[in-house]
Design an enzyme around this catalytic site. Structure first.
Site, PDB file in Angstrom:
ATOM      1  CG  ASP A  22     123.458  68.341 100.316  1.00 56.73           C
ATOM      2  OD1 ASP A  22     123.999  69.216 101.239  1.00 56.73           O
ATOM      3  OD2 ASP A  22     124.202  68.041  99.627  1.00 56.73           O
ATOM      4  N   GLY A  23     122.610  71.693 101.422  1.00 58.76           N
ATOM      5  CA  GLY A  23     122.565  72.412 100.856  1.00 58.76           C
ATOM      6  C   GLY A  23     123.115  74.085 102.341  1.00 58.76           C
ATOM      7  CG  ASN A  24     120.363  74.085 104.768  1.00 61.41           C
ATOM      8  OD1 ASN A  24     119.605  73.903 104.663  1.00 61.41           O
ATOM      9  ND2 ASN A  24     120.301  72.004 105.734  1.00 61.41           N
ATOM     10  CD  GLU A  69     127.021  58.738 107.758  1.00 60.39           C
ATOM     11  OE1 GLU A  69     127.031  57.067 107.647  1.00 60.39           O
ATOM     12  OE2 GLU A  69     125.815  59.000 107.725  1.00 60.39           O
ATOM     13  CG  ASN A  70     125.542  64.971 109.675  1.00 62.18           C
ATOM     14  OD1 ASN A  70     124.010  65.196 109.496  1.00 62.18           O
ATOM     15  ND2 ASN A  70     126.509  65.356 108.460  1.00 62.18           N
TER      16      ASN A  70
END
Length: 249
Positions: A22-24, A69-70
């Site tokens: 996470d965090g891109n 969900e993406n």
């Protein structure tokens, strides 16, 4: 010669590490880069840490790459991610073969573009006999959907008279998940600062050690990865069965 920390890890590494990368997007915003550049940096980091995991003797590595969900995100963003996925699947093929890595992809394949699905199936077939490490890519993956589908398949087996209701147990459920044949993760690492599971491996993480780190995924380097493994090695895993301090009373 390997240092003492690396020697310790080689002797006490988790068998299976799962990572929520996470965090891109936040990294891209911070660096004033495009969102897709953030994901490209994240993909490069995933490549580097896969090699590090292989070096440290980790047998299974699961990377949460694209959630179910993406698909709800803007179509342009999704297409850019699919293009990036195409590129890395093609680029990584030679390294996967060279390093004797077995590739498995888990998730809902019905939503993937046909050309990407073809490449995935080809790589899985060609690497099925590799034994150095199994790299599991969670792609179009949602854990609730996975469990629902497992229940549906078990129900079908009962209806067809192939399985009695009394025979349904945890092993039966496990056998109908995407991850059948793969040991549950020993350690889950989530980068980016959030403290949640996000519909990832809900069944499989029942007794996993969890580690949440604030660093954004593109900043989470090999040193941080080793530190995470050292943190895991320092923990005592009890799986709910230890009487612990109660025995001392």
């Amino acid at each position: 010669m390997k240092n003492d920390a690396t020697n310790l890890l080689l002797n006490d590494s988790p068998t299976h590490v799962a990572i929520i990368m996470d965090g891109n997007g936040r990294w891209a915003t911070r660096e004033k880069k495009s969102v897709i550049e953030g994901h490209r940096r994240g993909a490069e980091n995933a490549k580097a840490l896969t090699r590090k995991a292989l070096q440290l003797g980790i047998r299974y590595l699961t990377l949460y790459t694209f959630s179910s969900e993406n698909w709800l995100r803007p179509a342009g963003w999704v297409e850019q991610l699919m293009q990036l996925l195409r590129y890395y699947l093609q680029q990584e093929a030679s390294d996967i073969f060279k390093d004797k890595i077995c590739l498995r992809v888990i998730g809902d394949r019905t939503r993937l573009p046909a050309d990407i699905l073809s490449v995935i199936e080809s790589l899985e077939q060609q690497t099925a006999g590799n034994t150095q490490m199994t790299l599991i890519i969670a792609l179009s993956y949602g854990s609730r959907d996975e469990i629902v589908q497992a229940v549906q398949r078990i129900t079908q087996a009962v209806t067809a008279g192939q399985l009695s209701p009394e025979a349904i147990d945890a092993e039966q459920v496990q056998a109908h998940l995407y991850t059948t044949g793969i040991p549950d993760p020993d350690l889950l690492i989530r980068t980016g600062g959030d403290r949640r599971i996000s519909n990832f491996l809900l069944w499989q993480l029942a007794y996993s050690e969890l580690l949440f780190v604030d660093k954004l995924w593109p900043d989470f380097n090999e040193t941080n990865f080793v530190e995470a493994l050292q943190d895991y090695a320092s923990r005592e895993r009890r799986f709910g069965a230890s009487f612990g301090a109660y025995n001392e009373r």
